[in-house]
Design an enzyme around this catalytic site. Structure first.
Site, mmCIF file in Angstrom:
data_model
loop_
_atom_site.group_PDB
_atom_site.id
_atom_site.type_symbol
_atom_site.label_atom_id
_atom_site.label_comp_id
_atom_site.label_asym_id
_atom_site.label_seq_id
_atom_site.Cartn_x
_atom_site.Cartn_y
_atom_site.Cartn_z
ATOM 1 N N GLU A 60 0.810 -1.218 0.000
ATOM 2 C CA GLU A 60 0.000 0.000 0.000
ATOM 3 C C GLU A 60 0.843 1.267 0.000
ATOM 4 O O GLU A 60 0.423 2.297 -0.558
ATOM 5 C CB GLU A 60 -0.952 0.010 1.194
ATOM 6 C CG GLU A 60 -2.053 -1.023 1.128
ATOM 7 C CD GLU A 60 -1.691 -2.360 1.747
ATOM 8 O OE1 GLU A 60 -2.569 -3.241 1.848
ATOM 9 O OE2 GLU A 60 -0.509 -2.526 2.139
ATOM 10 N N PHE A 112 -11.423 -7.300 13.984
ATOM 11 C CA PHE A 112 -10.317 -7.727 13.125
ATOM 12 C C PHE A 112 -10.005 -6.657 12.081
ATOM 13 O O PHE A 112 -10.893 -6.166 11.388
ATOM 14 C CB PHE A 112 -10.687 -9.043 12.425
ATOM 15 C CG PHE A 112 -9.644 -9.533 11.464
ATOM 16 C CD1 PHE A 112 -8.401 -9.971 11.909
ATOM 17 C CD2 PHE A 112 -9.890 -9.537 10.103
ATOM 18 C CE1 PHE A 112 -7.438 -10.415 11.013
ATOM 19 C CE2 PHE A 112 -8.939 -9.986 9.200
ATOM 20 C CZ PHE A 112 -7.704 -10.423 9.661
ATOM 21 N N GLN A 113 -8.746 -6.282 12.008
ATOM 22 C CA GLN A 113 -8.233 -5.273 11.079
ATOM 23 C C GLN A 113 -8.936 -3.922 11.243
ATOM 24 O O GLN A 113 -9.109 -3.175 10.283
ATOM 25 C CB GLN A 113 -8.326 -5.757 9.625
ATOM 26 C CG GLN A 113 -7.332 -6.873 9.317
ATOM 27 C CD GLN A 113 -7.171 -7.169 7.843
ATOM 28 O OE1 GLN A 113 -8.075 -6.919 7.040
ATOM 29 N NE2 GLN A 113 -6.011 -7.709 7.467
ATOM 30 N N LYS A 171 -17.805 -0.975 5.892
ATOM 31 C CA LYS A 171 -18.190 -2.049 4.979
ATOM 32 C C LYS A 171 -19.703 -2.095 4.783
ATOM 33 O O LYS A 171 -20.190 -2.356 3.665
ATOM 34 C CB LYS A 171 -17.677 -3.388 5.499
ATOM 35 C CG LYS A 171 -17.761 -4.505 4.463
ATOM 36 C CD LYS A 171 -16.980 -5.745 4.880
ATOM 37 C CE LYS A 171 -17.003 -6.805 3.777
ATOM 38 N NZ LYS A 171 -16.216 -8.007 4.158
ATOM 39 N N MET A 176 24.054 9.257 2.777
ATOM 40 C CA MET A 176 23.999 10.551 3.436
ATOM 41 C C MET A 176 24.292 10.416 4.928
ATOM 42 O O MET A 176 24.961 11.276 5.526
ATOM 43 C CB MET A 176 22.637 11.216 3.225
ATOM 44 C CG MET A 176 22.583 12.654 3.718
ATOM 45 S SD MET A 176 23.771 13.748 2.891
ATOM 46 C CE MET A 176 22.845 14.220 1.430
#
Length: 600
Positions: free
Chosen positions: A69, A131-132, A181, A496
């Site tokens: 993602e 969940f999630q 959802k 760097m």
């Protein structure tokens, strides 16, 4: 930055008499289509799965399935930065949404118009640690222009249309739309265009005329003026207006890291990039000026050094679309809030009138600046270990590709060399993570830019450290016919950080060696890795091989190309002003090489 531009929401079709009944998920897809979106980047999961079903049937939306993602977020950023359109990323709830956070923060810092659509658990489960589940609206509140939590399917079209309006107007930035959802699954009449209700959101676009007049008068009277140009000029699509003002006034121009390409490098009035790794003429022009005309710049610490010692003799005209930036770091003598594209036009007109009454002479100022150009040319020293000079590699990429290419850099030494040694003649050619400094930006941003600009050569100029953070998107490129070119500037270290350890930590290289390019051990072997991802892969270790490898990359358009340039770990970015000190460093430079002195 623009209030209305190519990023603005297209005018929707007229409302029809009978509204079709759609699921919330179908409404998401239909809203994107009606807003003129053609490309989205995403990764499905349980909470966003209802949206992915109608997405499969859309003939107007190209969905590009990323491998992470964060890659979707950076790809949407690169798409937006290269095209001036709104980038779109889609993710599921919980870890899918939190994986977008880095890209959202990056877009917020660099004013990139971005809309992120995330799925959320059922509204009845919110707050139960389902969940999630993650409170992505709360998590991203400090790093978005606005966030929408949608629990009612009927609100989906309005939320998405409002998200595009907010992301693309005023100071561009990221907007999150989090949809439960059950809202995605519910059926409701689809009404378009929706009513957009944004109470209190009224971006100022028209600057105050008296402020314009005051700024023009200061500019006409100044003996040592500088146009201090930030990324806002690019976001405002105001490069032509900037050139007109610069040529009318004859003032020197400096372009920050985010503004490279806003004013042509080849123009005789351009002094280069200011800041920690800026050119000496650009840095000293700001420091010795009697007037700074700041255009879409925010007085970042990497430009100012110690802010209290920055440009001590200068009055300041500060122009920005975001009133919160005005006088945030440096108090403005003349603050101007407005759309830069319009302000620059008005300022040029006002300057012409003001200059008629002033005997203005900047010959002495230009003599000083031209002297700095002669004394401190941009250059680099040859390596002493037999390995490639990274500056040479990057310079040749720019020379062989030309100004019509797009160059997306990661973060670190290679980023600074790409800003210094590639000549930028147009806006939207240079993409990088300026404010957040996000390692891993380059490959997915280049992927997004190539989707937006398929007829241009697009380079990801990356370091061996940055490349290992998001190189999985090479699979996305290979499978979706997105033939980007990747140049890995492989010094086998976190370059760097190693440079700072060399200069400020007595050469104690604590955990900066990566074992990717020097010696017999290569973990990973970038050539084998790239081949596994379906790319053309090349390793270059000798200077005489550089041009042929770049030419082959430019000729190859049927798959991505990865070139592993094995370069010296001892090469450093010069000049360098250490953090937290004054930019008045030229005399100090002559006495304290190599920390400040520029190689030639």
């Amino acid at each position: 930055m623009p209030a209305e531009s190519a990023t603005a929401v297209p005018r929707p079709p007229a409302r029809t008499a009978s509204a079709p009944v759609l699921t919330g998920a179908q409404a998401v897809v239909r809203s994107l289509e009606l807003l003129g979106v053609t490309d989205v980047f995403g990764l499905p999961g349980g909470a966003i799965l209802p949206v992915y079903d109608p997405l499969m049937d859309s003939t107007d939306l190209r969905h590009i399935l990323v491998r992470h993602e964060q890659g979707a977020g950076h790809a949407a950023e690169g798409y937006a930065a290269a095209s001036n359109k709104v980038g779109v990323a889609i993710a599921t709830s919980g870890p899918g949404a939190t994986n977008l956070v880095t890209a959202i923060a990056d877009a917020y810092m660099d004013s990139v118009p971005l809309v992120c659509i995330t799925g959320q658990v059922f509204s009845t489960l919110m707050g139960t640690d389902a969940f999630q589940e993650a409170d992505i609206v709360g998590i991203t509140m400090p790093i978005t222009k606005h966030s929408f939590l949608v629990k009612d399917a009927s609100e989906i079209p309005g939320a998405i249309a409002a998200a595009f309006e907010v992301a693309s107007t005023g100071r561009p930035g990221p907007v999150l739309v989090d949809i439960t959802k059950d809202a995605q699954q519910a059926e409701v009449p689809f009404v378009w265009p929706p009513k957009i209700d944004l109470p209190g959101y009224r971006p100022v676009t028209k600057a105050h005329g008296k402020q314009i007049q005051a700024a023009a008068q200061l500019l006409a009277e100044a003996k040592k003026p500088v146009l201090y140009v930030g990324g806002g000029v690019i976001r405002a699509q105001a490069s032509a207006e900037l050139s007109a003002l610069a040529e009318t006034t004859g003032a020197p121009v400096v372009t920050t890291l985010m503004a490279r390409g806003a004013f042509p490098d080849s123009h005789p009035q351009h002094l280069g990039m200011p800041g920690m790794h800026g050119t000496v003429p650009a840095v000293l022009a700001l420091q010795e000026a009697d007037l700074l005309v700041s255009l879409g710049a925010r007085f970042d610490d990497r430009v100012t050094g110690k802010a209290s010692l920055f440009a001590p003799h200068a009055k300041v005209v500060h122009v920005d679309i975001d009133p919160a930036e005005i006088s945030k770091i440096r108090t403005a003598d003349v603050p101007i809030v407005g759309d830069l594209k319009d302000v620059l036009v008005d300022l040029e007109v006002a300057y012409r009138a003001a200059a008629d009454d002033v005997a203005r002479d900047t010959d002495e100022w230009w003599a000083f600046l031209d002297g700095l150009r002669d004394e401190f040319p941009l250059g680099y020293a040859p390596t002493t270990d037999g390995l490639l000079a990274p500056q040479y590699v990057i310079q040749r990429i720019g020379e062989l590709t030309g100004p019509e290419g797009v160059y997306a850099a990661g973060v670190g030494q290679h980023q600074m060399w790409a800003a210094q040694f590639i000549k930028y003649e147009r806006p939207n050619a240079w993409l990088n993570s300026g404010g957040a400094g996000t390692m891993g930006y380059s490959v997915p941003a280049a992927m997004g830019a190539k989707v937006a600009e398929p007829d241009r050569h697009v380079w990801a100029i990356d370091g061996d450290g940055c490349f290992q953070m998001t190189n999985q998107e090479l699979a996305t490129c290979a499978l979706n016919n997105i033939p980007i070119k990747v140049a890995i500037i492989n010094n086998s270290s976190l370059g760097m950080v190693r440079q700072w350890q060399t200069l400020f930590y007595d050469g104690r290289y604590s955990h900066t060696h990566l074992n990717t390019g020097h010696g017999t051990v290569r973990i990973p072997d970038f050539v084998k890795l790239a081949e596994a991802y379906g790319c053309l892969a090349i390793r270059v270790e000798k200077e005489e091989e550089v041009d042929a490898a770049i030419a082959l990359a430019l000729e190859t358009n049927d798959r991505p190309v990865v070139i592993d340039f094995v370069v010296s770990a001892d090469s450093m970015v010069w000049p360098m002003v250490p953090q937290g000190v004054s930019n008045s460093y030229v005399q100090y430079a002559r006495d304290h090489a190599p920390v400040f002195e520029q190689e030639d």
